[in-house]
Design a protein around this motif. Structure first.
Motif, PDB file in Angstrom:
ATOM      1  N   ALA A 148      -0.590   3.321  -2.407  1.00 14.98           N
ATOM      2  CA  ALA A 148      -0.640   1.939  -1.919  1.00 14.98           C
ATOM      3  C   ALA A 148       0.282   1.717  -0.734  1.00 14.98           C
ATOM      4  N   TRP A 149       1.320   2.553  -0.583  1.00 20.02           N
ATOM      5  CA  TRP A 149       2.296   2.376   0.485  1.00 20.02           C
ATOM      6  C   TRP A 149       2.538   3.693   1.196  1.00 20.02           C
ATOM      7  N   PHE A 150       2.818   3.592   2.497  1.00 19.69           N
ATOM      8  CA  PHE A 150       3.025   4.798   3.295  1.00 19.69           C
ATOM      9  C   PHE A 150       4.196   4.575   4.245  1.00 19.69           C
ATOM     10  N   LYS A 151       4.777   5.693   4.678  1.00 13.76           N
ATOM     11  CA  LYS A 151       5.827   5.616   5.688  1.00 13.76           C
ATOM     12  C   LYS A 151       5.279   4.976   6.953  1.00 13.76           C
ATOM     13  N   GLN A 152       6.135   4.220   7.632  1.00 10.80           N
ATOM     14  CA  GLN A 152       5.821   3.486   8.863  1.00 10.80           C
ATOM     15  C   GLN A 152       5.029   2.210   8.624  1.00 10.80           C
ATOM     16  N   ASP A 153       4.732   1.865   7.359  1.00 10.67           N
ATOM     17  CA  ASP A 153       4.128   0.562   7.089  1.00 10.67           C
ATOM     18  C   ASP A 153       5.105  -0.543   7.496  1.00 10.67           C
ATOM     19  N   VAL A 154       4.593  -1.592   8.118  1.00  9.60           N
ATOM     20  CA  VAL A 154       5.402  -2.770   8.439  1.00  9.60           C
ATOM     21  C   VAL A 154       5.215  -3.775   7.306  1.00  9.60           C
ATOM     22  N   VAL A 155       6.311  -4.220   6.708  1.00 11.57           N
ATOM     23  CA  VAL A 155       6.242  -5.067   5.516  1.00 11.57           C
ATOM     24  C   VAL A 155       7.160  -6.280   5.666  1.00 11.57           C
ATOM     25  N   ARG A 156       6.970  -7.229   4.780  1.00  9.12           N
ATOM     26  CA  ARG A 156       7.890  -8.351   4.644  1.00  9.12           C
ATOM     27  C   ARG A 156       8.047  -8.638   3.157  1.00  9.12           C
ATOM     28  N   ARG A 157       9.087  -9.390   2.820  1.00 13.02           N
ATOM     29  CA  ARG A 157       9.303  -9.730   1.411  1.00 13.02           C
ATOM     30  C   ARG A 157       8.225 -10.704   0.954  1.00 13.02           C
ATOM     31  N   HIS A 158       7.675 -10.454  -0.224  1.00 13.14           N
ATOM     32  CA  HIS A 158       6.620 -11.306  -0.757  1.00 13.14           C
ATOM     33  C   HIS A 158       7.152 -12.725  -0.900  1.00 13.14           C
ATOM     34  N   ILE A 182      16.792   0.030  -0.733  1.00 12.26           N
ATOM     35  CA  ILE A 182      15.801   0.473  -1.713  1.00 12.26           C
ATOM     36  C   ILE A 182      15.154  -0.759  -2.326  1.00 12.26           C
ATOM     37  N   GLU A 183      13.843  -0.881  -2.193  1.00 11.55           N
ATOM     38  CA  GLU A 183      13.100  -2.046  -2.662  1.00 11.55           C
ATOM     39  C   GLU A 183      12.050  -1.639  -3.687  1.00 11.55           C
ATOM     40  N   SER A 184      11.740  -2.555  -4.569  1.00  9.41           N
ATOM     41  CA  SER A 184      10.577  -2.382  -5.432  1.00  9.41           C
ATOM     42  C   SER A 184       9.338  -2.750  -4.633  1.00  9.41           C
ATOM     43  N   THR A 185       8.326  -1.898  -4.672  1.00 12.60           N
ATOM     44  CA  THR A 185       7.119  -2.175  -3.889  1.00 12.60           C
ATOM     45  C   THR A 185       6.402  -3.433  -4.377  1.00 12.60           C
ATOM     46  N   LYS A 186       6.711  -3.887  -5.606  1.00 13.66           N
ATOM     47  CA  LYS A 186       6.103  -5.114  -6.107  1.00 13.66           C
ATOM     48  C   LYS A 186       6.583  -6.332  -5.324  1.00 13.66           C
ATOM     49  N   ASN A 187       7.750  -6.199  -4.683  1.00 11.10           N
ATOM     50  CA  ASN A 187       8.321  -7.324  -3.945  1.00 11.10           C
ATOM     51  C   ASN A 187       7.933  -7.324  -2.476  1.00 11.10           C
ATOM     52  N   LEU A 188       7.102  -6.380  -2.073  1.00 14.82           N
ATOM     53  CA  LEU A 188       6.754  -6.236  -0.663  1.00 14.82           C
ATOM     54  C   LEU A 188       5.327  -6.675  -0.392  1.00 14.82           C
ATOM     55  N   GLU A 189       5.105  -7.128   0.820  1.00 11.31           N
ATOM     56  CA  GLU A 189       3.770  -7.529   1.272  1.00 11.31           C
ATOM     57  C   GLU A 189       3.474  -6.805   2.588  1.00 11.31           C
ATOM     58  N   LEU A 190       2.328  -6.167   2.665  1.00 10.66           N
ATOM     59  CA  LEU A 190       1.966  -5.399   3.858  1.00 10.66           C
ATOM     60  C   LEU A 190       1.624  -6.328   5.010  1.00 10.66           C
ATOM     61  N   VAL A 191       2.238  -6.073   6.171  1.00  4.77           N
ATOM     62  CA  VAL A 191       1.967  -6.838   7.380  1.00  4.77           C
ATOM     63  C   VAL A 191       1.075  -6.046   8.325  1.00  4.77           C
ATOM     64  N   GLU A 192       1.401  -4.783   8.516  1.00  3.93           N
ATOM     65  CA  GLU A 192       0.620  -3.967   9.457  1.00  3.93           C
ATOM     66  C   GLU A 192       0.707  -2.504   9.054  1.00  3.93           C
ATOM     67  N   ARG A 193      -0.419  -1.819   9.178  1.00  2.79           N
ATOM     68  CA  ARG A 193      -0.471  -0.364   8.967  1.00  2.79           C
ATOM     69  C   ARG A 193      -1.160   0.241  10.175  1.00  2.79           C
ATOM     70  N   ALA A 194      -0.422   1.079  10.878  1.00  3.70           N
ATOM     71  CA  ALA A 194      -0.964   1.654  12.108  1.00  3.70           C
ATOM     72  C   ALA A 194      -2.140   2.571  11.802  1.00  3.70           C
ATOM     73  N   MET A 195      -3.227   2.370  12.503  1.00  6.65           N
ATOM     74  CA  MET A 195      -4.412   3.221  12.396  1.00  6.65           C
ATOM     75  C   MET A 195      -4.779   3.700  13.786  1.00  6.65           C
ATOM     76  N   LEU A 196      -4.773   4.992  13.979  1.00  6.24           N
ATOM     77  CA  LEU A 196      -5.103   5.569  15.270  1.00  6.24           C
ATOM     78  C   LEU A 196      -6.460   6.252  15.211  1.00  6.24           C
ATOM     79  N   HIS A 197      -7.110   6.367  16.360  1.00  8.45           N
ATOM     80  CA  HIS A 197      -8.401   7.028  16.417  1.00  8.45           C
ATOM     81  C   HIS A 197      -8.306   8.449  15.863  1.00  8.45           C
TER      82      HIS A 197
END
Length: 236
Positions: free
Chosen positions: A4-14, A79-94
């Motif tokens: 559900a989560w990957f390195k370089q994901d841009v997140v904010r607190r839920h 160190i955060e619990s992923t339950k407290n995070l909300e995804l803002v952006e995930r880079a997708m390249l061609h």
């Protein structure tokens, strides 16, 4: 779900967690970048920097906030619990290889097209417009330090960029200033100064400027008359 989560994901607190975690109040309105994710196997980088492994459901996030001066401030990793995070952006390249989030071990494919939507904040009014297609936007200063550029068959990186601006003065005079210096051609207000961070230029079309010393002493080319005033508007 370890996928559900990957390195370089841009997140904010839920939003539901922003007020219940007082220790992270400074980050409740900021954005963070995921550096490590617990439960990812095969990467060999699951420790939190102290030698302890991150458990599944944990992520190491580096938070960023913007100071009153407009400068972007980088915080320490948390160190955060992923339950407290909300995804803002995930880079997708061609040509990135991807799979559906609900079936990560199922059929895979590759990215053939990317559409990016932006939230745009107007500098002067502070108004925010969401869902703006990035293709309808362009940077005010496309060539700035750190940006890659192409010249013929050569790919390079911009090391230095000079500001050449055209100024319309209050009395109708117009001049072109080469390598404008904010120490002599001063922008009015904090709105202009707030853009002079992260390599951005101080000048942009519409910002008001003034000079402290005699303008005739500045390095400029007069396109129309000579000024009798010391304030004007950046035209281009």
């Amino acid at each position: 779900n370890e996928f559900a989560w990957f390195k370089q994901d841009v997140v904010r607190r839920h939003p539901s967690q922003a007020t219940t975690h007082q220790t992270h109040a400074a980050h409740s309105e900021g954005l963070g970048v995921v550096e490590l994710v617990g439960g990812h196997h095969g990467e060999g980088e699951e420790d939190d920097g102290t030698g302890d492994l991150l458990a599944e459901g944990q992520a190491r996030v580096r938070w960023f906030s913007r100071a009153a001066s407009g400068k972007l401030v980088q915080g320490s990793p948390v160190i955060e619990s992923t339950k407290n995070l909300e995804l803002v952006e995930r880079a997708m390249l061609h040509h990135d290889i991807v799979a559906h989030r609900d079936d990560p071990l199922g059929q895979s494919g590759f990215v053939s097209s990317v559409a990016v939507e932006c939230s745009v904040r107007f500098t002067l009014s502070g108004k925010v417009i969401n869902g703006v297609n990035a293709r309808s936007l362009r940077p005010l200063h496309p060539l700035r330090p750190g940006v890659y550029a192409v010249h013929g068959k050569w790919l390079g990186k911009v090391e230095e960029a000079l500001d050449h601006v055209i100024v319309l003065w209050d009395d109708g005079s117009v001049c072109r200033m080469l390598d404008a210096d904010p120490l002599y051609l001063l922008p009015h207000g904090a709105s202009a100064l707030s853009l002079a961070v992260d390599g951005e230029s101080t000048y942009f079309p519409g910002v008001r400027v003034r000079v402290e010393t005699g303008i005739r002493a500045l390095d400029c080319m007069w396109l129309r008359d000579a000024p009798s005033r010391r304030s004007g508007l950046v035209y281009l």
